[in-house]
Design an enzyme around this catalytic site. Structure first.
Site, PDB file in Angstrom:
ATOM      1  N   HIS A 175       0.814  -1.209   0.000  1.00  0.00           N
ATOM      2  CA  HIS A 175       0.000   0.000   0.000  1.00  0.00           C
ATOM      3  C   HIS A 175       0.851   1.265   0.000  1.00  0.00           C
ATOM      4  CE1 HIS A 175      -3.919  -2.060   1.440  1.00  0.00           C
ATOM      5  NE2 HIS A 175      -3.801  -2.045   0.138  1.00  0.00           N
ATOM      6  N   ARG A 282     -10.361   3.240 -26.922  1.00  0.00           N
ATOM      7  CA  ARG A 282     -10.190   1.958 -27.616  1.00  0.00           C
ATOM      8  C   ARG A 282     -10.656   0.846 -26.679  1.00  0.00           C
ATOM      9  NH1 ARG A 282      -4.989   4.582 -28.873  1.00  0.00           N
ATOM     10  NH2 ARG A 282      -4.934   5.031 -31.102  1.00  0.00           N
ATOM     11  N   ARG A 318     -15.197   4.044 -29.000  1.00  0.00           N
ATOM     12  CA  ARG A 318     -15.215   3.262 -30.225  1.00  0.00           C
ATOM     13  C   ARG A 318     -15.662   1.835 -29.940  1.00  0.00           C
ATOM     14  NH1 ARG A 318      -9.707   2.556 -33.478  1.00  0.00           N
ATOM     15  NH2 ARG A 318      -9.306   1.058 -31.818  1.00  0.00           N
ATOM     16  N   GLU A 418     -11.842   5.748 -41.988  1.00  0.00           N
ATOM     17  CA  GLU A 418     -10.525   5.126 -42.115  1.00  0.00           C
ATOM     18  C   GLU A 418     -10.416   4.244 -43.347  1.00  0.00           C
ATOM     19  OE1 GLU A 418      -9.855   2.747 -38.581  1.00  0.00           O
ATOM     20  OE2 GLU A 418     -11.966   2.231 -38.457  1.00  0.00           O
ATOM     21  N   ASN A 441      -4.220   6.544 -39.192  1.00  0.00           N
ATOM     22  CA  ASN A 441      -3.244   5.448 -39.285  1.00  0.00           C
ATOM     23  C   ASN A 441      -3.711   4.359 -40.242  1.00  0.00           C
ATOM     24  OD1 ASN A 441      -2.170   6.988 -37.292  1.00  0.00           O
ATOM     25  ND2 ASN A 441      -2.438   5.498 -35.659  1.00  0.00           N
ATOM     26  N   ASP A 442      -4.950   3.907 -40.051  1.00  0.00           N
ATOM     27  CA  ASP A 442      -5.467   2.888 -40.955  1.00  0.00           C
ATOM     28  C   ASP A 442      -5.696   3.465 -42.354  1.00  0.00           C
ATOM     29  OD1 ASP A 442      -5.511   0.334 -39.922  1.00  0.00           O
ATOM     30  OD2 ASP A 442      -7.284   0.716 -38.683  1.00  0.00           O
ATOM     31  N   ARG A 452       1.046  -1.387 -41.961  1.00  0.00           N
ATOM     32  CA  ARG A 452       1.742  -0.544 -40.995  1.00  0.00           C
ATOM     33  C   ARG A 452       2.456  -1.332 -39.904  1.00  0.00           C
ATOM     34  NH1 ARG A 452      -1.901   1.644 -36.498  1.00  0.00           N
ATOM     35  NH2 ARG A 452      -3.973   0.814 -36.900  1.00  0.00           N
ATOM     36  N   CYS A 489      -8.090  11.539 -35.199  1.00  0.00           N
ATOM     37  CA  CYS A 489      -7.583  10.846 -34.016  1.00  0.00           C
ATOM     38  C   CYS A 489      -6.391   9.943 -34.273  1.00  0.00           C
ATOM     39  CB  CYS A 489      -8.694  10.065 -33.320  1.00  0.00           C
ATOM     40  SG  CYS A 489      -9.305   8.685 -34.273  1.00  0.00           S
TER      41      CYS A 489
END
Lengths: 528, 87
Positions: A175, A282, A318, A418, A441-442, A452, A489
């Protein structure tokens, strides 16, 4: 860094078995001491409540529970009766029996609770003997050096005077370790013999990054450390101070800066780094360790425990984006050649609708009564995909209301842009969805036909930037005409070189890892 | 008195948190609640007692309830265990 303060052994306890005149008055003393100890613990809890999260405050709830434990009281009373002895001796014997059994189980979590019992037993004995614990008085900010330190001792010291804590006993699940971390106090526990070499007042440096304790540092090392500390302090104090305000450019353009999260820890960071809201939660990250399909209540309780850390903001959540790249014991999914292009996200969600999507949608709808929830749908490839998911969410909404679980209103439902097929043709979607978030990203890997996760081709991804910016611009223009918001995002959201462009096309929000928020907000304020 | 044999499915077993949740639930009933495991008997309303039993994941325990609301108590505790201590 600071001078060592050697914590002396506490008031030594003398617990002597003695004959007593009245068993009843001894039992009364015991009951009274238990009540006083509970009141003291409540007092400490109140003192700490502002600096700790709900999770850490539970440590004190656990202490209270031990003090109220029916068996502890019963056993101690029985001990007093059968031995006609003093209450402090009985407490000592009974708690020692508990700690012996708990330590014997060989489980580090349980052993940590045994330490709590030892501390509480001490507290009770001191109350019964009408003694007080030695007060720890620090005159200058110091690093506390001790064999071990209890949570109650730690709570009794002014936090501004504790530069760090080093102990010879203990482990990371203690603790004390949890508390010091939560309070932002550097600590090293379980250093064993090293402690005995430290002299009172000697200079110590705790290097948290390397988990090292440096005794008697050289002048050269000190100079280096001082510079690093100074620089970090300056930067972080400026960042933290400003990051809780809105990000507005000099000419008055405002933009929401949100956080990408996947856990309780992330949302705490989002809050402390000054996010305006949650731009991407996510959800699949909550269930990677799960051994079975998470049911509705599991979804509900996990999201609730996370969202309530930062409750009064927009939460863009999401829907699950699992794919065959994430092996899950409860998903009997076959290996695919190209998981990124395969049966993932909603495609998988519909395949296992009752077990995967339905419980999540129902949990999110129920939570929308408590939080400002926006549902974000990943991997939408076509109008058909969109109609299918939107209809399901509306269906579950009506279903819940039929079951008399009243959902106040349908949350906003948006599309994760995406897949190029959607990014190229905003006309249909801007009329039918409530909001949009570009997952760059996608989108980049689909535009460049470059995986990727494959290092030998991922250098292609950055070359898609121009095209993506054009797609975002066109989409945003049409969406704004319909009064719909657009955010970004992916990685591009925190790319400083894109900021001016995003501001120019009046993107509504950017979402990024929490730690980048102060820097990006600062950048925006310096933009004209 | 009624009793029931049940398997603990929670990943860890009766550790601090789960013991506490169990004891709290048990305390809402008037009936006496006992847990039997490995020839040991623990007070179902006492967190400390439950922790000392050393019940691990997949272990099988016997819950005994004795009192006017023993049926409800047993049902509700069984449900708590089956839901992995999520109430």
């Amino acid at each position: 860094m600071g001078p060592a303060f050697i914590l002396k052994e506490n008031t030594s306890l003398k617990i002597i078995k003695s004959k007593i005149s009245s068993i009843n008055s001894e039992i009364k003393h015991l009951k009274n001491a238990l009540l006083i100890a509970q009141a003291k613990t409540l007092d400490i809890r109140e003192k700490m409540i502002d600096s700790l999260s709900n999770e850490e405050i539970k440590i004190y709830d656990a202490h209270l529970e031990i003090l109220k434990d029916p068996e502890l009281e019963e056993k101690t009373i029985n001990f007093i009766k059968s031995n006609s002895c003093n209450a402090d001796f009985a407490v000592h014997k009974v708690t020692a029996e508990y700690t012996k059994i708990l330590n014997g189980l060989g489980d580090p979590y349980i052993s940590a609770r045994a330490d709590d019992i030892i501390m509480l037993s001490r507290m009770l004995i001191l109350i019964l003997q009408k003694k007080e614990e030695n007060k720890i008085i620090l005159n200058i900010p110091s690093i506390i050096v001790a064999d071990s330190i209890t949570t109650n001792q730690l709570s009794s010291i002014d936090k501004n005077f504790i530069l760090g804590i080093v102990t010879s006993h203990g482990g990371p699940t203690d603790h004390v370790a949890i508390l010091s971390k939560a309070l932002g106090i550097p600590s090293l526990v379980g250093l064993d013999n090293m402690i005995s070499k430290i002299k009172d007042g000697s200079l110590l440096v705790i290097d948290s990054k390397k988990a090292q304790l440096i005794l008697n540092p050289s002048t050269f090392y000190l100079k280096k450390i001082n510079l690093i500390i100074l620089k970090e302090k300056q930067e972080s104090s400026i960042q933290l101070k400003e990051s809780h305000n809105n990000a507005t450019t000099k000419s008055g353009t405002s933009i929401e800066i949100n956080a990408n999260i996947g856990s309780l820890n992330d949302i705490k960071k989002a809050k402390s780094f000054g996010a305006d809201g949650i731009g991407l939660f996510r959800t699949e990250l909550c269930f990677l360790d799960s051994e079975k399909f998470p049911d509705e209540n599991m979804h509900y309780s996990i999201y609730e425990s996370i969202l309530k850390e930062f409750p009064k903001v927009k939460h863009t959540i999401r829907l699950l984006d699992f794919g065959s790249d994430k092996p899950l014991s409860y998903l009997n999914n076959t290996k695919e050649e190209n998981p990124a292009l395969g049966s993932r996200a909603l495609r998988l969600g519909f395949k296992y609708y009752d077990n995967l999507l339905k419980p999540q949608i129902r949990a999110l709808l129920r939570l929308s009564n408590l939080f400002n929830i926006h549902i974000l749908c990943p991997m939408i490839a076509s109008e058909e995909d969109w109609i299918q998911i939107k209809e399901r969410i509306i269906f579950e909404f009506n279903q819940l209301n039929n079951e008399e679980i009243k959902i106040d209103h349908l949350p906003r439902i948006g599309i994760m842009v995406e897949i190029p097929n959607v990014a190229f043709r905003p006309e249909y979607y801007v009329k039918n969805a409530d909001f949009f978030s570009f997952g760059t990203n996608d989108l980049a890997q689909f535009l460049m036909a470059a995986d990727r996760t494959n290092d030998s081709v991922s250098n292609y991804l950055s070359q898609s930037k121009e095209s993506i910016l054009i797609l975002i611009k066109n989409f945003t223009e049409l969406a704004h005409r319909e009064g719909k918001e657009v955010g970004v995002c992916g990685e591009l959201a925190s790319d400083e070189k894109c900021l001016a462009y995003f501001l120019n096309i009046k993107i509504n929000s950017l979402s990024m890892p929490p730690s980048l928020i102060p820097k990006i907000k600062n950048e925006i304020r310096n933009t004209i | 008195m009624i009793e029931k044999i049940i398997e603990i499915k929670d990943k860890i077993g009766f550790h601090a948190r789960t013991s506490s949740l169990f004891a709290k639930k048990a305390s809402t009933f008037q009936a006496e609640i006992f847990i039997e495991f490995n020839d040991k008997k623990g007070n179902g309303k006492s967190t400390l007692s439950l922790m000392t039993l050393g019940v691990k994941s997949q272990d099988v325990i016997k819950i005994c309830a004795n009192g006017t609301d023993e049926i409800e108590a047993l049902e509700s505790l069984e449900e708590l265990i089956k839901n992995n201590f999520k109430s």
